[in-house]
Design a protein around this motif. Structure first.
Motif: not given
Lengths: 77, 169
Positions: A15-17, A19-21, A23-24, A50-51, A53-56
């Motif tokens: 965490c949080p890699l 999620i970050l990877k 996303k990118m 969680a990520w 649903s937050r960003v669609g």
């Protein structure tokens, strides 16, 4: 085996890699395409939905394959 | 998506352990489509320097686990009872503890502070340096990474007043 357009291996990352990877990576894809993410971080099991649903984005499916957690995420609009 | 959420963080601590929360939360929030600004003040300000030299301080930190990041699993599980007289007075103890913690982070796949800071910048997190702290401790803008903006309490509060999340770290 589900169909997917691209794949990202986050094995060994904490965490949080993941999620970050993710996303990118998904930012480089087209709407509606599916990304397959592999993670060894148990925290990702809660973080990924969680990520998403937050960003669609839509978490189409998640499963365990051996000691890995696999997520299929469809990019939202 | 509807309105973007916003997050305002004050980063006031500069040890290696306390350097993590602002950068972890800011990068993740930005990845969750939030607009994020971090205000670096007092001991948090050196986290904006080109090379981060943050150390961990076992002195006066009784809750810090003292474990070894190498050897057999049972050995790694031992929480070494280091007396304060050692952790506070032995020269170089801080340096050893810092390298052990960095090794532990690496073993566990945790990003370095610099990597997380780079990702914050990449994801559009705004990094604000405190002008007053620069004056007090003698920092110049050219010591910091590119893209840092400089401001004071009002700069932060103007953003924080309407932010959905405000954190003091």
């Amino acid at each position: 085996m589900k169909e997917y357009n691209d794949e990202l291996d986050c094995s060994g990352m904490n965490c949080p890699l993941p999620i970050l990877k993710t996303k990118m990576k998904i930012d480089t894809m087209k709407d509606g395409e599916v990304l397959r993410v592999i993670s060894t971080d148990p925290g990702a099991c809660n973080d990924m939905p969680a990520w998403a649903s937050r960003v669609g984005h839509v978490l189409v499916e998640s499963c365990e394959e051996g000691d890995k957690f696999v997520f299929y995420i469809r990019k939202g609009e | 998506m509807g309105d973007r959420k916003t997050m305002a963080i004050i980063a006031s601590k500069g040890t290696l352990d306390w350097a993590y929360p602002p950068f972890i939360l800011a990068s993740t929030a930005a990845a969750m489509d939030m607009d994020v600004k971090i205000f670096f003040t007092f001991y948090g300000l050196p986290l904006l320097k080109k090379k981060i030299k943050a150390k961990v301080s076992p002195a006066g930190n009784p809750s810090m686990p003292m474990k070894m990041p190498f050897g057999p699993k049972a050995f790694q599980g031992i929480d070494w009872p280091i007396p304060n007289v050692v952790s506070n007075n032995v020269p170089g103890f801080e340096t050893v503890a810092t390298s052990l913690m960095k090794k532990t982070f690496k073993n566990k796949g945790v990003a370095t502070i610099t990597e997380l800071r780079d990702m914050c910048a990449q994801l559009g997190v705004e990094l604000i340096g405190c002008q007053m702290t620069m004056d007090v401790f003698g920092f110049e803008l050219d010591e910091f990474i590119d893209g840092v903006t400089i401001g004071g309490a009002a700069t932060f509060l103007e953003f924080a007043a309407d932010a959905d999340l405000q954190l003091f770290i």
